[in-house]
Design an enzyme around this catalytic site. Structure first.
Site, short mmCIF file in Angstrom:
data_model
loop_
_atom_site.label_atom_id
_atom_site.label_comp_id
_atom_site.label_asym_id
_atom_site.label_seq_id
_atom_site.Cartn_x
_atom_site.Cartn_y
_atom_site.Cartn_z
N HIS A 20 -1.24 5.75 6.78
CA HIS A 20 -0.55 5.72 5.49
C HIS A 20 -0.23 7.17 5.09
O HIS A 20 -0.88 8.10 5.55
CB HIS A 20 -1.43 5.09 4.40
N SER A 45 0.81 -1.23 0.00
CA SER A 45 0.00 0.00 0.00
C SER A 45 0.83 1.27 0.00
O SER A 45 0.39 2.30 -0.49
CB SER A 45 -0.93 0.00 1.21
#
Length: 256
Positions: free
Chosen positions: A238, A35
């Site tokens: 993230h 990711s």
């Protein structure tokens, strides 16, 4: 003084990104990984792999106009996924490969969840579990993954990027205690050190992103990573758009 130096370095790197050091029009570029390479956390994610044009890989390709660009990185990927799905999909003749991998193997998501919902001691124990995996099991998984990449792209320049330290630990107010933040950051540091060791053993280029992200962790005044995010939940912990553009992109561009 340290902050001023970091800002100066970041400015210089930004200029380097804006003006490529070489013509990439003959380069066949492949972006592999999880990711942190697919662009989770940034705007414009799409598909089952949650790829975004704001990812460092897509931005590099847009700015450098390579001869070809394969965007194979996929949110949630492990080393096994890279070996069984991504590497076989690579076209022959890649000149440049980028990758972030290892975080999901080490239990990134369940560790974060434990630290969010449990005590400081439970968080530390879960991080310790991940560190044991990094020390005892991950090296062989990374070696096998890097060997697979080299076998498929024997002449490619392979850039292995690290993970940032997620949290700022100087702020008092945050969604996690200082103790939890320190535990998670130390776990990330240990993971990065193992990734560096195995990447260099494979003859690959290791690029550290922690310097770029200094001062921009979750709960800092200018975070380059998302904190706990409800919609969409996968964005939690993230990089955000700034993290990919000002953090990962310079780190990759300087090593590509």
């Amino acid at each position: 003084m340290r902050r001023a130096i970091v800002l100066v370095i970041s400015s210089v790197l930004s200029l380097a990104v804006a003006t490529p050091a070489y013509a990439a029009s003959t380069v066949d570029y492949v972006a592999l990984g999880d990711s942190y390479s697919s662009g989770v956390g940034a705007p414009g994610q799409s598909g089952t792999c949650l790829r975004s044009n704001t990812s460092y890989a897509a931005q590099w390709a847009a700015r450098n106009d390579p001869a070809s660009f394969q965007f194979l990185a996929c949110g949630g990927a492990t080393t096994d996924d890279v070996r069984t799905s991504q590497v076989p999909a690579m076209r022959a003749g890649a000149d440049l490969v980028s990758i972030t991998i290892g975080g999901n193997d080490a239990g990134f998501a369940p560790t974060i969840l434990t630290c969010l919902t449990s005590s400081d001691s439970a968080c530390a124990a879960k991080v310790a579990e991940g560190r044991a995996y990094v020390a005892n099991t991950l090296p062989a998984e990374l070696d096998a993954t890097y060997d697979a990449i080299r076998a498929k792209a024997p002449d490619a320049r392979v850039v292995v990027l690290s993970y940032p330290l997620i949290f700022d630990t100087s702020s008092i107010l945050c969604e996690m205690s200082v103790a939890k933040r320190r535990s998670l950051n130390e776990g990330a540091r240990v993971l990065d050190e193992m990734i560096k060791q195995r990447a260099e053993a494979a003859g690959f280029v290791y690029s550290e992103v922690r310097d770029e992200f200094t001062g921009h962790g979750v709960c800092s005044s200018r975070p380059w990573l998302n904190g706990l995010t409800i919609i969409p939940p996968q964005n939690s912990y993230h990089p955000n758009g700034s993290g990919y553009t000002s953090g990962y992109l310079p780190a990759f561009s300087g090593a590509a």
